[in-house]
Design a protein around this motif. Structure first.
Motif, short mmCIF file in Angstrom:
data_model
loop_
_atom_site.label_atom_id
_atom_site.label_comp_id
_atom_site.label_asym_id
_atom_site.label_seq_id
_atom_site.Cartn_x
_atom_site.Cartn_y
_atom_site.Cartn_z
N UNK A 25 68.71 45.08 51.88
CA UNK A 25 69.70 45.89 51.07
C UNK A 25 70.97 45.32 51.78
N UNK A 26 70.96 45.35 52.97
CA UNK A 26 71.65 44.64 53.59
C UNK A 26 72.09 42.95 53.62
N UNK A 27 70.72 42.58 53.74
CA UNK A 27 70.45 41.19 53.52
C UNK A 27 71.03 40.91 52.16
N UNK A 28 70.98 41.38 51.42
CA UNK A 28 70.90 40.56 49.52
C UNK A 28 72.79 41.78 49.42
N UNK A 29 73.15 42.92 49.75
CA UNK A 29 74.45 42.85 49.50
C UNK A 29 75.17 42.11 50.31
N UNK A 30 74.85 41.61 51.88
CA UNK A 30 75.63 41.20 52.25
C UNK A 30 76.16 39.72 51.95
N UNK A 31 75.63 39.15 50.98
CA UNK A 31 75.25 37.76 50.04
C UNK A 31 76.39 38.35 48.54
N UNK A 59 73.76 53.96 45.14
CA UNK A 59 75.31 54.96 46.05
C UNK A 59 74.39 54.89 47.30
N UNK A 60 72.88 55.51 47.05
CA UNK A 60 71.99 55.81 48.39
C UNK A 60 71.87 55.39 49.37
N UNK A 61 71.37 53.79 48.64
CA UNK A 61 70.74 52.70 49.01
C UNK A 61 72.16 51.61 50.12
N UNK A 62 72.77 52.01 48.99
CA UNK A 62 74.47 50.58 49.59
C UNK A 62 74.75 51.95 51.50
N UNK A 63 75.04 53.31 50.92
CA UNK A 63 75.23 54.14 52.19
C UNK A 63 74.04 54.16 53.24
N UNK A 64 73.58 53.78 52.82
CA UNK A 64 72.10 53.90 53.47
C UNK A 64 72.12 52.22 54.54
N UNK A 68 73.50 51.44 58.40
CA UNK A 68 73.07 50.43 59.01
C UNK A 68 73.61 50.10 59.97
N UNK A 69 74.56 49.64 59.28
CA UNK A 69 74.85 47.89 59.37
C UNK A 69 76.32 48.90 60.72
N UNK A 70 76.43 49.63 60.66
CA UNK A 70 77.55 50.06 61.53
C UNK A 70 76.80 50.35 62.20
N UNK A 71 76.10 50.93 62.07
CA UNK A 71 75.16 51.28 63.70
C UNK A 71 74.65 50.27 64.35
N UNK A 72 74.73 49.14 63.98
CA UNK A 72 74.51 48.08 64.86
C UNK A 72 75.87 47.28 65.14
N UNK A 73 76.68 47.81 65.03
CA UNK A 73 78.83 47.27 65.01
C UNK A 73 78.90 48.57 66.26
N UNK A 74 78.43 49.62 65.17
CA UNK A 74 78.43 50.00 67.13
C UNK A 74 78.75 49.70 68.31
N UNK A 75 77.19 49.32 68.44
CA UNK A 75 76.82 48.45 70.02
C UNK A 75 78.39 47.81 70.37
#
Length: 200
Positions: A25-31, A59-64, A68-75
């Motif tokens: 989802x991150x990969x596809x929605x990011x593109x 909506x639940x998938x987009x939120x997940x 996940x992206x925010x968790x990586x960004x937090x680092x």
């Protein structure tokens, strides 16, 4: 009847399936923020029924994916040097925040289409808290305004970052210019105001 060993294996399989779906989802929605569920399921190597079994709605998938992206960004944001003059620290934080937004502008666009703005802000507890603490320090240093509510200041910065992402995604702003424009917009907005109509 399922054995004790079978249940943990099913849980582990489900967790791996969820991880693949979120990553896809991150990969596809990011593109493409309008990526179809079928495309995401195909990228994850699962069927639609499996995907919907874990995420009953888009909506639940987009939120997940966003979480996940925010968790990586937090680092990344946790490593930003926020010491010294609060104004310089804000510049560093905005530039780092923007780089994360730029990398996931399409994902943010998908989130804006699927989730209420208030929910998107709720999903940023780490960045929001970090920014609030930095603003309070700047207020204590006498360089940031105190005449507007903290929630308003944070909300404005949030909208500037997301607005910049939209402008870049639409092709109206070059990614290389966005960070400078964000800083040029936000720093004067935060500057200590000596009166309701002016600043110093």
């Amino acid at each position: 009847m399922a054995t004790a060993d079978a249940r943990p294996r099913r849980r582990a399989d489900a967790e791996r399936s969820i991880a693949r779906i979120v990553s896809a989802a991150r990969q596809c929605l990011g593109a493409d923020p309008d990526a179809r569920i079928d495309d995401i399921a195909r990228a994850a190597g699962v069927g639609r029924m499996t995907l919907y079994g874990h995420f009953p709605s888009r909506a639940e998938l987009v939120e997940a994916a966003l979480v996940d992206a925010l968790r990586a960004g937090e680092q990344t944001l946790a490593a930003v040097d926020l010491t010294g003059d609060a104004r310089d620290a804000v510049t560093r934080l905005l530039e780092s925040s923007w780089s994360l937004v730029a990398e996931s502008s399409a994902l943010l666009s998908a989130a804006q289409n699927a989730l209420p703005p208030a929910r998107i802000l709720e999903l940023h507890p780490g960045p929001v808290q970090r920014f609030e603490e930095l603003l309070r320090r700047g207020q204590d240093q006498g360089v940031f305004r105190t005449d507007l509510p903290m929630t308003w200041l944070v909300g404005v910065v949030h909208h500037v970052l997301n607005g910049a992402a939209e402008e870049v995604h639409a092709g109206r702003v070059e990614p290389a210019d966005a960070g400078r424009m964000i800083v040029a917009t936000v720093r004067p907005m935060l500057a200590f105001a000596s009166s309701p109509t002016g600043g110093v």
